[in-house]
Design a protein around this motif. Structure first.
Motif, short mmCIF file in Angstrom:
data_model
loop_
_atom_site.label_atom_id
_atom_site.label_comp_id
_atom_site.label_asym_id
_atom_site.label_seq_id
_atom_site.Cartn_x
_atom_site.Cartn_y
_atom_site.Cartn_z
N UNK A 59 36.27 24.51 -48.73
CA UNK A 59 37.56 25.16 -48.46
C UNK A 59 37.47 26.66 -48.62
N UNK A 60 38.32 27.41 -47.94
CA UNK A 60 38.34 28.86 -48.10
C UNK A 60 38.72 29.25 -49.53
N UNK A 61 38.30 30.44 -49.92
CA UNK A 61 38.56 30.89 -51.29
C UNK A 61 40.04 31.14 -51.55
N UNK A 62 40.81 31.48 -50.50
CA UNK A 62 42.22 31.83 -50.70
C UNK A 62 43.17 30.68 -50.37
N UNK A 63 42.64 29.45 -50.42
CA UNK A 63 43.47 28.28 -50.11
C UNK A 63 44.70 28.26 -51.01
N UNK A 64 45.91 28.12 -50.46
CA UNK A 64 47.11 28.10 -51.31
C UNK A 64 47.10 26.90 -52.26
N UNK A 65 47.74 27.09 -53.40
CA UNK A 65 47.87 26.02 -54.38
C UNK A 65 49.30 25.48 -54.35
N UNK A 66 49.44 24.19 -54.64
CA UNK A 66 50.78 23.59 -54.70
C UNK A 66 51.40 23.86 -56.07
#
Length: 581
Positions: A574-581
């Motif tokens: 996954x990309x490093x800046x993947x949003x978190x829930x």
């Protein structure tokens, strides 16, 4: 503080370095090229609220960069596209790149809680994908709640330099986006509709490129117009970004020649009108071969379900010849009546893939043959305030399902749960056939709400890499038969057949020579459609009805396509800046 910032910067640079090394190692280990793109196109999207005045009313709507419709993404076949999305709105948001096949880039597909957590207010996420062997007209749109009512725009992918169109080169090209407009907050509207248990209200207006046209209040000057030169041929890139309706489109006294559907070339097919469901795109050629004048481009409703209220006022734009008086009356464009199913079938019958010289690309042998029923349900009322919250048929709660299972979105990303092996958020037991067979179109089990409940669940269906899939989509009449625009993320598919009534393998006629290659198929009202594709793109892929209310009610399923052999058949990190829930 400076040390913290420096450390954070070094950390992200290190992550990016790892990603690049990972990609290079993949390329080195295979003869096939990593989909990195020949040219990189950069876009900056800011999700923000914008004040707009329409229909005698001023309100805030959610837009990209203050534009309605949003900015066009231009690229060429095989380009790399990088879009940085910053959420400056008060709502969660994601962007889906509808029809982009996301080869080895499932993390950038965009449906909320399927491939990513939403981008929360104040957060930024960068989408990266390559347009591998793709060209034509597609669209992007929000994929959170009902934000796509105003958050949408065109994707125009040109052929590689020096590669011509397989049709007459047009004098000009124009983008035509069909939409719906509400005078309400769309996130609140979805919440209130779901809470009511009943159906949604009609749109306040239909729009062509954001303009309602003169048939609506305060809209005499809110009209889209194309100025045309007599004798010239124009390419119109038609896009449906509508929310809960399907629409006919026609131009008065002019023929439309379809040359592309869902960003795939077709054999030229000439017609008086077309119909687009949400998410569908068509490229049509129009020649200005009529007497000088002003001609209406009309967008009218197609409603195949019974007893459903809808906006019946058409939206009008102008196809105006140079030399025509600006104040002249426009010649009207007759569109089919709202329930003209034959008019829809006639256009679909005319769609044939241009690539009939290579019929071997259509899968002839099948590994998995799936049968999926689609339609509406009525849940028995179990809410505390039935009068307020059970406004469906006969005091029930409306739902929708595939194989009688209403999809329930989890509160984390399914792709993250699958990739990181986080248990408890989904199961892998979506049935490949209905629980029971009967006359799906005419013989619903009982009158609603008896035996029309569906099962709620986050069920997925797992496919091995390379599986050749045939999928039969069967409309049902449990509540009402209806034309359903079904969209499959991550893939295009061959539409090899369709028909009315219940699917019968003994009588079904399949086209395995030149079927259209699409990403969204309108399953005929009271009928079925057969599609085929090869599951050769690993990831977690959403398949759903593109009528937004049906998606909210659960008319969807998720396919998990497992990794294959080697790096070019394996989903990257996954990309490093993947949003978190």
């Amino acid at each position: 503080m400076a040390n913290v910032v420096t450390s954070t910067l070094i950390f992200y640079l290190f992550l990016n370095l790892l990603m690049n090394v990972h990609r290079l190692s993949l390329v080195a280990g295979s003869n096939a090229p990593w989909p990195g793109g020949s040219t990189t196109r950069f876009y900056d999207f800011k999700v923000q609220t914008t004040k707009i005045t329409k229909l005698c009313n001023t309100r805030d709507i959610v837009t990209i960069n203050g534009m309605y419709p949003g900015p066009v993404v231009y690229a060429q076949e095989d380009d790399r596209v990088i879009v940085t999305v910053t959420n400056q709105s008060p709502y969660n948001a994601t962007i889906h790149w509808h029809g982009i096949r996301q080869r080895l880039s499932c993390w950038s597909d965009g449906p909320s809680y399927i491939t990513q957590c939403p981008i929360q207010p104040g957060q930024t996420f960068t989408y990266e994908f390559t347009l591998v062997q793709q060209k034509g007209t597609l669209l992007w749109h929000a994929h959170f709640s009902w934000l796509r009512a105003t958050v949408y725009g065109a994707i125009v992918i040109y052929p590689k330099t020096g590669v011509p169109y397989p049709f007459i080169y047009p004098y000009e090209e124009h983008i035509i986006i069909l939409g719906e407009y509400w005078l309400r907050d769309m996130v609140q509207l979805e919440q209130s509709v779901i809470a009511s248990g009943g159906g949604p209200p009609s749109a306040d207006a239909y729009t062509i490129n954001g303009h309602p046209g003169p048939n609506y209040n305060c809209s005499n000057d809110d009209v889209y117009k194309i100025d045309v030169v007599p004798g010239k041929t124009y390419l119109l890139r038609l896009i449906s970004a509508s929310l809960n309706m399907e629409h006919f489109f026609a131009i008065a006294n002019h023929k439309l020649t379809i040359v592309e559907a869902d960003a795939e070339y077709t054999k030229p097919f000439t017609t008086d009108h077309v119909m687009l469901g949400p998410g569908q795109t068509l490229n049509v050629l129009v020649t200005a071969n009529q007497p000088i004048g002003k001609y209406s481009m009309t967008m009218g409703p197609y409603m195949s379900a019974r007893n459903v209220p809808f906006q019946n006022i058409t939206s009008v734009a102008y196809f105006q010849y140079l030399g025509a008086s600006p104040n002249s009356l426009s010649l009207p464009a007759p569109v089919p009546t709202f329930n003209d199913n034959l008019a829809v079938k006639t256009v679909m019958d005319g769609l044939r893939s241009l690539n009939n010289n290579n019929p071997s690309s259509v899968p002839k042998e099948i590994d998995k043959n799936l049968f999926i029923t689609i339609g509406l349900n009525v849940q028995k009322c179990s809410r505390n305030n039935p009068q307020q919250n059970c406004q469906g048929l006969n005091g029930g709660v409306l739902a929708a399902s595939m194989n009688n299972i209403s999809f329930f979105k989890p509160n984390i990303s399914l792709l993250e749960a699958y990739y990181s092996k986080i248990n408890g958020y989904y199961t892998e037991d979506f049935p490949g056939t209905p629980f029971k067979f009967y006359d799906f179109v005419n013989g619903a089990p009982n009158n609603a709400p008896n035996d029309t409940n569906s099962i709620n669940g986050t069920r997925t269906y797992v496919l091995e890499y390379g599986t050749r899939v045939q999928l039969i989509l069967q409309d049902t009449g449990t509540v009402s038969t209806e034309n359903h625009p079904i969209h499959l993320h991550g893939y295009s598919f061959y539409v090899i057949g369709y028909g009315t009534g219940d699917y019968n393998p003994d009588t079904a006629n399949f086209n395995l020579v030149d079927p259209p290659y699409m990403n969204t198929i309108g399953v005929p009202v009271g009928g079925w459609a057969a599609i085929r594709f090869i599951a050769d793109n690993p990831g977690v892929w959403f398949m759903h009805c593109h009528l937004e209310i049906h998606l909210s009610w659960g008319l969807s399923v998720v396919f998990i396509v497992k990794n294959g052999q080697g790096p070019l058949e394996t989903l990257p990190h996954p990309p490093a800046d993947m949003p978190r829930c």
